[in-house]
Design an enzyme around this catalytic site. Structure first.
Site, PDB file in Angstrom:
ATOM      1  N   CYS A 125       0.657  -0.992  -0.092  1.00 17.54           N
ATOM      2  CA  CYS A 125       0.103   0.138  -0.473  1.00 17.54           C
ATOM      3  C   CYS A 125       0.824   1.495  -0.026  1.00 17.54           C
ATOM      4  CB  CYS A 125      -0.851   0.102   1.286  1.00 17.54           C
ATOM      5  SG  CYS A 125      -2.162  -1.468   1.579  1.00 17.54           S
ATOM      6  N   HIS A 267      -3.436   7.138   2.313  1.00 16.60           N
ATOM      7  CA  HIS A 267      -3.221   5.755   1.774  1.00 16.60           C
ATOM      8  C   HIS A 267      -4.964   5.397   2.123  1.00 16.60           C
ATOM      9  CE1 HIS A 267      -4.003   1.376   0.405  1.00 16.60           C
ATOM     10  NE2 HIS A 267      -3.620   0.919   1.568  1.00 16.60           N
ATOM     11  N   ASN A 297      -9.739  -0.529  -0.634  1.00 15.21           N
ATOM     12  CA  ASN A 297      -8.167  -0.637  -0.549  1.00 15.21           C
ATOM     13  C   ASN A 297      -8.108  -1.072  -2.080  1.00 15.21           C
ATOM     14  OD1 ASN A 297      -6.123  -0.356   0.219  1.00 15.21           O
ATOM     15  ND2 ASN A 297      -6.141  -1.456   1.596  1.00 15.21           N
TER      16      ASN A 297
HETATM   17  O1  UT7 Z   1      -3.938  -1.469   3.456  1.00 11.97           O
HETATM   18  C1  UT7 Z   1      -3.128  -2.312   3.624  1.00 11.97           C
HETATM   19  C2  UT7 Z   1      -3.441  -2.628   5.678  1.00 11.97           C
HETATM   20  N1  UT7 Z   1      -4.375  -2.739   6.090  1.00 11.97           N
HETATM   21  C3  UT7 Z   1      -4.984  -1.977   6.422  1.00 11.97           C
HETATM   22  O2  UT7 Z   1      -4.804  -1.399   7.908  1.00 11.97           O
HETATM   23  C4  UT7 Z   1      -6.470  -2.982   7.199  1.00 11.97           C
HETATM   24  C5  UT7 Z   1      -6.028  -2.509   8.980  1.00 11.97           C
HETATM   25  N2  UT7 Z   1      -7.215  -3.528  10.263  1.00 11.97           N
HETATM   26  C6  UT7 Z   1      -8.310  -3.145   9.418  1.00 11.97           C
HETATM   27  O3  UT7 Z   1      -9.339  -1.684   8.682  1.00 11.97           O
HETATM   28  C7  UT7 Z   1      -9.666  -3.439  10.351  1.00 11.97           C
HETATM   29  O4  UT7 Z   1      -8.327  -4.534  11.923  1.00 11.97           O
HETATM   30  C8  UT7 Z   1     -10.461  -5.142  10.099  1.00 11.97           C
HETATM   31  C9  UT7 Z   1     -11.247  -3.311   9.157  1.00 11.97           C
HETATM   32  C10 UT7 Z   1      -9.776  -5.433   9.265  1.00 11.97           C
HETATM   33  C11 UT7 Z   1     -11.555  -5.429  10.986  1.00 11.97           C
HETATM   34  O5  UT7 Z   1     -12.063  -4.597  11.966  1.00 11.97           O
HETATM   35  P1  UT7 Z   1     -11.843  -4.741  13.172  1.00 11.97           P
HETATM   36  O6  UT7 Z   1     -12.690  -3.174  13.936  1.00 11.97           O
HETATM   37  O7  UT7 Z   1     -10.487  -4.257  13.521  1.00 11.97           O
HETATM   38  O8  UT7 Z   1     -12.574  -6.217  12.874  1.00 11.97           O
HETATM   39  P2  UT7 Z   1     -11.971  -7.512  14.123  1.00 11.97           P
HETATM   40  O9  UT7 Z   1     -10.767  -7.495  13.901  1.00 11.97           O
HETATM   41  O10 UT7 Z   1     -11.153  -6.870  15.577  1.00 11.97           O
HETATM   42  O11 UT7 Z   1     -13.386  -7.884  14.473  1.00 11.97           O
HETATM   43  C12 UT7 Z   1     -14.533  -7.703  15.257  1.00 11.97           C
HETATM   44  C13 UT7 Z   1     -15.554  -9.001  15.175  1.00 11.97           C
HETATM   45  C14 UT7 Z   1     -14.711 -10.307  14.802  1.00 11.97           C
HETATM   46  O12 UT7 Z   1     -16.418 -10.676  15.431  1.00 11.97           O
HETATM   47  P3  UT7 Z   1     -16.116 -11.633  17.074  1.00 11.97           P
HETATM   48  O13 UT7 Z   1     -14.699 -11.959  17.467  1.00 11.97           O
HETATM   49  O14 UT7 Z   1     -15.711 -10.345  17.611  1.00 11.97           O
HETATM   50  O15 UT7 Z   1     -16.886 -12.248  17.162  1.00 11.97           O
HETATM   51  C15 UT7 Z   1     -14.775 -10.629  13.635  1.00 11.97           C
HETATM   52  O16 UT7 Z   1     -14.900 -11.820  13.367  1.00 11.97           O
HETATM   53  O17 UT7 Z   1     -15.868  -8.694  13.701  1.00 11.97           O
HETATM   54  C16 UT7 Z   1     -16.323 -10.033  13.062  1.00 11.97           C
HETATM   55  N3  UT7 Z   1     -15.397  -9.612  11.117  1.00 11.97           N
HETATM   56  C17 UT7 Z   1     -16.959  -9.618  10.833  1.00 11.97           C
HETATM   57  N4  UT7 Z   1     -18.067  -9.342  11.143  1.00 11.97           N
HETATM   58  C18 UT7 Z   1     -19.289  -9.347  10.386  1.00 11.97           C
HETATM   59  C19 UT7 Z   1     -14.724  -9.460  11.058  1.00 11.97           C
HETATM   60  N5  UT7 Z   1     -15.045  -9.142   9.371  1.00 11.97           N
HETATM   61  C20 UT7 Z   1     -15.939  -9.327   9.147  1.00 11.97           C
HETATM   62  C21 UT7 Z   1     -16.887  -8.849   8.509  1.00 11.97           C
HETATM   63  N6  UT7 Z   1     -18.039  -9.138   8.482  1.00 11.97           N
HETATM   64  N7  UT7 Z   1     -16.730  -8.840   7.063  1.00 11.97           N
END
Ligand code: UT7
Length: 342
Positions: A125, A267, A297
């Site tokens: 990225c 980004h 992204n």
């Molecule tokens: O450009 C490259 C660099 N990449 C980035 O900068 C991405 C950085 N990370 C992020 O943007 C975020 O961490 C994500 C968008 C990937 C995830 O968001 P989050 O708020 O950190 O969610 P999480 O991973 O802590 O997950 C929270 C909950 C989990 O469920 P439980 O364990 O709390 O029951 C996940 O399983 O959300 C669940 N979850 C989803 N639910 C519905 C994860 N993905 C999804 C989804 N739909 N697509």
């Protein structure tokens, strides 16, 4: 002797500038509603946690060099140059058409830039900020007058559409700029840059198979190792911290504050990352462009896509001071300070 820390800017040599910009996204749209039918997710979750509404994806048979060729051809036309005026091409991508030859070679052939040499640059990225700096430095030495910088990715070729934690995030797209020697102050300028890598972050965001460590086998395919794997929370925290840190470092070195900026272009990985980092940095939200809702992204293409929207909506005009910032897999970190030239 002038030390790194005492020097006011990293840009030596003659001044360079961004002379033109163009972008391209494939026509097919994948909406959050479409994703609801593919994995266990919801429009509400995606919008609230990322800010993304839709992303553009290629049809089968369309590769990164195709998207790059669209953007590059338009950028060259808008610059008033001809393909043969280009001396150098750098393509930032993590989704090259194939392992080799480089996408830069394929693009050079497609656009008919017969006098250019060049290569691909792998910085995920951060590829656009890295490629912009690379081209600017090559032009600033006098080695070439005009360089083509492309950030292009077909992320849909390495995304697992069974993994809801990554498949909702990414889209396909390309952006291109022409970097030329600046004739005078009125032309704008690439003023300064700062970049870092931190390989300790490699496990947090990678595609484990397909390279020399894990060449393709039936087992790597069965284990879905040819797809993006991400520890989202680790990347999120690093991105917020480093976006603010690298932006502040470039501003400080140039005797500037966030108030001096006309536009901040990060980004686009997650709306919450951008809002959090820019709030910590103290940038007026009105000066922050966020267009992730429409594209997701697109990895190397997010910054030119955001710049393009800023120009189209007249939020970015000739003479404006704009700071670009990126964090990506590697980890890679970058910032480029630009006086906009058109
Ligand atoms: O450009 C490259 C660099 N990449 C980035 O900068 C991405 C950085 N990370 C992020 O943007 C975020 O961490 C994500 C968008 C990937 C995830 O968001 P989050 O708020 O950190 O969610 P999480 O991973 O802590 O997950 C929270 C909950 C989990 O469920 P439980 O364990 O709390 O029951 C996940 O399983 O959300 C669940 N979850 C989803 N639910 C519905 C994860 N993905 C999804 C989804 N739909 N697509």
């Amino acid at each position: 002797m002038v030390t790194e820390t005492k020097r006011r800017t990293r840009c030596g040599g003659r001044p360079t500038t961004i002379r033109s910009l163009a972008t391209y996204v494939p026509p097919r749209v994948l909406s959050n509603a479409d994703l609801e039918k593919m994995v266990d997710t919801s429009n509400e979750w995606i919008l609230q946690r990322t800010g993304i509404r839709e992303r553009h994806l290629v049809d089968p048979g369309v590769a990164t060099s195709d998207l790059a060729a669209h953007a590059a051809t338009d950028a060259i036309a808008r610059s008033g140059l001809a393909p043969d005026d280009l001396g150098f091409i750098v393509v930032g991508t993590v989704t090259p058409d194939m392992m080799f030859p480089s996408t830069a070679c394929l693009l050079q052939h497609k656009i008919g830039a017969h006098r250019a040499w060049g290569f691909d640059l792998s910085a995920a990225c951060s590829a656009f900020t890295y490629a912009l700096t690379t081209a600017s430095q090559i032009v600033s030495t006098g080695a070439h007058e005009h360089a083509l910088v492309v950030g292009a990715d077909v992320m849909s070729s390495i995304i697992d559409y069974q993994d809801r934690s990554t498949c909702v995030l990414f889209g396909d797209g390309a952006g291109a700029v022409i970097v030329s020697a600046a004739a005078g102050p009125d032309d704008g300028a690439i003023l300064d840059f700062e970049h870092e890598i931190d390989g300790a972050g490699a496990p947090a965001l990678c595609m484990p198979a397909g390279g020399s460590l894990n060449p393709p086998t039936h087992e790597t395919i069965d284990r879905r190792m040819h797809y993006v794997k991400q520890d989202g929370a680790t990347v999120f925290k690093f991105a917020v911290r480093k976006t603010e840190e690298i932006a502040r470092r470039v501003l400080d070195r140039n005797g500037l504050t966030p108030r001096d900026l006309d536009l901040f272009v990060s980004h686009q990985a997650n709306q919450r990352i951008i809002l959090s980092a820019t709030e910590k940095l103290g940038v007026d939200p009105a000066k922050v462009i966020i267009n992730i809702a429409r594209f997701g992204n697109t990895t190397a293409a997010t910054i030119p896509l955001a710049l393009n929207d800023a120009v189209a909506s007249k939020r970015l005009k000739k003479g404006d001071l704009v700071l670009l910032a990126s964090v990506g897999a590697g980890f890679t970190v970058g910032a480029v300070l630009v006086r906009w030239g058109f």
